[in-house]
Design a protein around this motif. Sequence first.
Motif, short mmCIF file in Angstrom:
data_model
loop_
_atom_site.label_atom_id
_atom_site.label_comp_id
_atom_site.label_asym_id
_atom_site.label_seq_id
_atom_site.Cartn_x
_atom_site.Cartn_y
_atom_site.Cartn_z
N ALA A 46 4.76 8.21 -3.94
CA ALA A 46 4.04 8.20 -2.67
C ALA A 46 2.81 9.09 -2.72
O ALA A 46 1.72 8.70 -2.28
N LYS A 47 2.96 10.29 -3.28
CA LYS A 47 1.84 11.22 -3.31
C LYS A 47 0.79 10.78 -4.33
O LYS A 47 -0.41 11.01 -4.13
N GLY A 48 1.21 10.15 -5.42
CA GLY A 48 0.24 9.57 -6.34
C GLY A 48 -0.54 8.45 -5.67
O GLY A 48 -1.75 8.32 -5.85
N GLY A 49 0.16 7.64 -4.89
CA GLY A 49 -0.51 6.59 -4.14
C GLY A 49 -1.47 7.15 -3.11
O GLY A 49 -2.56 6.59 -2.89
N LEU A 50 -1.10 8.27 -2.49
CA LEU A 50 -1.97 8.87 -1.48
C LEU A 50 -3.25 9.40 -2.11
O LEU A 50 -4.33 9.33 -1.51
N LYS A 51 -3.13 9.93 -3.30
CA LYS A 51 -4.33 10.37 -4.03
C LYS A 51 -5.30 9.20 -4.22
O LYS A 51 -6.51 9.32 -3.96
N MET A 52 -4.79 8.04 -4.65
CA MET A 52 -5.67 6.91 -4.89
C MET A 52 -6.12 6.26 -3.58
O MET A 52 -7.23 5.71 -3.51
N LEU A 53 -5.29 6.33 -2.54
CA LEU A 53 -5.73 5.85 -1.23
C LEU A 53 -6.90 6.70 -0.75
O LEU A 53 -7.86 6.17 -0.16
N THR A 54 -6.84 8.00 -1.00
CA THR A 54 -7.95 8.89 -0.64
C THR A 54 -9.24 8.42 -1.29
O THR A 54 -10.30 8.34 -0.65
N ARG A 55 -9.18 8.07 -2.55
CA ARG A 55 -10.38 7.65 -3.27
C ARG A 55 -10.84 6.26 -2.82
O ARG A 55 -12.05 5.98 -2.77
N ALA A 56 -9.89 5.40 -2.49
CA ALA A 56 -10.27 4.08 -1.97
C ALA A 56 -10.96 4.20 -0.62
O ALA A 56 -11.94 3.49 -0.34
#
Length: 252
Positions: free
Chosen positions: A159-169
């Motif tokens: 989840a937190k790895g996904g949130l990192k990439m959602l931040t960049r998206a």
Amino acid sequence: MNAPSFSLAGRRALVTGSSQGIGLALAQALAAAGAQVVLNGRDPARLATAATGLRAAGHAAIEVAAFDVTDESAVQAAAAGLGAVDILVNNTGIQRRGPLESMPLADWHAVLQTNLTSAFLVTRAVAPGMIARRRGKIINICSLMSDLARPTTGNYAAAKGGLKMLTRAMCAEWAQHNIQVNGLAPGYILTELTAPLAGDPKFDAWIKGRTPAGRWGCADDLTGACVFLASPAADFINGQILTVDGGLSAVI
């Protein structure tokens, strides 16, 4: 050359999961910097207590908004009633530890929904207003586990790895509208969530030995970074993850 401004006067901030712990500390810091702050959580009584505490500390511009950030309809209704949000801090998070080979699907879904999907839902609800005003700050509370993992934390790390990439998206899509989207990644912080770990003498000793600062972090350690990312001083910082971990991720 003028000194950079860290003032949040005239800005309105929504902090999800802010009735206690890290979220409440971040909300208090934003209020101290001049922002009008909206506290969020699911429990109206707990929110009222938190708001009363902040007002007693001298922060008069405090509102509360009780809604479930994982409920799409509730998020949309709340956003419609909140009006302009200049600063959004996606802080809500839970943990359900267990080995991946025996992890119940319900625990997987709960952590992904709360720690990742909620940030998408809340941001999607407030971003159109930011786009229209051509101004906004979004801070996603990521984690040391956006990059690292330990046994029994597979759902949380995912989840937190996904949130990192959602931040960049989000940065990739919205920087053109003068919206800055960054992540704040705490290391091991003493909260209700981590209390069982801190109470384990072996794990406690490992954290203190593994962290160059030699201690657990506290919620107040995160507040300066949050105010910075929310302020005009960070207007050209976008799509970045600022790690606050006492140096843990810098050493082997």
